[in-house]
Design an enzyme around this catalytic site. Structure first.
Site, PDB file in Angstrom:
ATOM      1  N   SER A  15       0.839  -1.200   0.000  1.00 32.71           N
ATOM      2  CA  SER A  15       0.000   0.000   0.000  1.00 32.71           C
ATOM      3  C   SER A  15       0.871   1.247   0.000  1.00 32.71           C
ATOM      4  CB  SER A  15      -0.919   0.017   1.236  1.00 32.71           C
ATOM      5  OG  SER A  15      -0.145   0.040   2.423  1.00 32.71           O
ATOM      6  N   ASP A  36       5.434  -7.611   3.000  1.00 37.46           N
ATOM      7  CA  ASP A  36       4.457  -6.882   3.809  1.00 37.46           C
ATOM      8  C   ASP A  36       3.763  -7.867   4.743  1.00 37.46           C
ATOM      9  OD1 ASP A  36       2.639  -4.827   4.737  1.00 37.46           O
ATOM     10  OD2 ASP A  36       2.907  -3.836   2.801  1.00 37.46           O
ATOM     11  N   ASP A  57       6.951  -9.612   9.209  1.00 37.58           N
ATOM     12  CA  ASP A  57       6.739  -8.678  10.317  1.00 37.58           C
ATOM     13  C   ASP A  57       8.108  -8.084  10.598  1.00 37.58           C
ATOM     14  OD1 ASP A  57       6.496  -7.350  12.714  1.00 37.58           O
ATOM     15  OD2 ASP A  57       5.758  -9.058  13.867  1.00 37.58           O
ATOM     16  N   VAL A  58       8.307  -6.813  10.260  1.00 40.49           N
ATOM     17  CA  VAL A  58       9.650  -6.241  10.340  1.00 40.49           C
ATOM     18  C   VAL A  58      10.151  -6.104  11.770  1.00 40.49           C
ATOM     19  CG1 VAL A  58       9.447  -5.039   8.133  1.00 40.49           C
ATOM     20  CG2 VAL A  58       8.826  -3.840  10.254  1.00 40.49           C
ATOM     21  N   TYR A 161       8.091   8.999  17.381  1.00 38.17           N
ATOM     22  CA  TYR A 161       8.127   8.964  15.923  1.00 38.17           C
ATOM     23  C   TYR A 161       9.268   9.829  15.391  1.00 38.17           C
ATOM     24  CZ  TYR A 161       6.341   9.310  11.103  1.00 38.17           C
ATOM     25  OH  TYR A 161       6.202   9.264   9.741  1.00 38.17           O
TER      26      TYR A 161
END
Length: 255
Positions: A15, A36, A57-58, A161
């Protein structure tokens, strides 16, 4: 680096930025593998571009290493990797009830920063084992990571973040210097607000309010515009060691 015929992996390719980049690479003749989450639309996206899909799953760092190795084996080599997987939380350094939760901060760092570095180091090792794609240029590969303009103007409640994205931006030059003798380039793209995820499909009046501080154009960015920059980075050997803002001249206000 000429894109046609190259082997590319897009992490987060189901996406948004990743999907647009995977599609653009495939249109230009690259063989593309999409990595992904299993619940994503990765299989459909990969099928539509004639590529392969690999569930990942990173934040499972050992698992990511295995999945990446399988994707490279499927492709036969690795020349380009683009990492777009990530996310954020909203939490201030302190609130009326206490300090920022340490576990949520660590989770954001694991997802955005450690996940990105893990993929970058593994991709760099794979690229280093390959012959240059062009004997004259001696170029082996290109690594493109995704930061954010929050790395430079983090807003209130974005401390985790911001930290993760600032670190991604900061790694570029050092990693490029580490890998320069091997003909491997490293860059990052720092987007502003784009029509992806939660902002995709929001009413025009909200989009205009969010982008009122941009110079031009005063709108949300399009994933295809990220993809255009990613492809330009691949093709231009002088783009290296830099985090490139893609922001229409926008600077985030405090909130």
């Amino acid at each position: 680096m000429e894109i046609s015929g190259k082997k590319a992996i897009v992490v987060g390719g189901a996406s948004g930025f990743g999907k647009a980049t995977a599609e653009s690479l495939a249109q230009r003749g690259a063989d593309v593998a999409i990595l992904d989450r299993g619940e994503s639309n990765g299989k459909d996206v990969a099928s539509a571009i004639g590529g392969s899909f690999h569930e990942v799953d990173v934040t499972d760092f050992a698992g990511t290493e295995s999945v990446l190795a399988a994707a490279v084996a499927d492709l036969g080599a690795l020349h380009v990797i683009v990492t777009t997987a990530g996310g954020g939380i909203g939490e201030r350094t302190i609130t009326k009830t206490g300090p920022h939760d340490l576990d949520s901060f660590r989770s954001c760092i694991d997802l955005n920063l450690i996940g990105t570095f893990n993929i970058s180091r593994l991709a760099a090792w794979q690229m280093s084992q390959q012959e240059p794609v062009d004997d004259e240029a001696e170029e082996r590969g290109v690594i493109i990571n995704t930061a954010s303009i929050a790395a430079f103007e983090g807003q209130i409640g974005q401390v985790a973040y911001t930290a993760s994205k600032a670190a991604i931006a900061g790694m570029c030059l050092t990693m490029a210097r580490d890998l320069g003798s091997l003909g491997i380039r490293v860059t990052a793209i720092a987007p502003s607000l784009f029509a992806t995820g939660l902002t995709q499909g929001i009413p025009d009046e909200f989009a205009k309010a969010l982008t009122k501080d941009a110079a031009f154009p005063k709108r949300l960015g399009k994933p295809q515009e990220y993809a255009k920059l990613a492809l330009a980075i691949v093709e231009n050997p002088m783009l290296n060691g830099q985090c490139i803002r893609l922001d229409a001249g926008q600077r985030f206000a405090p909130k």
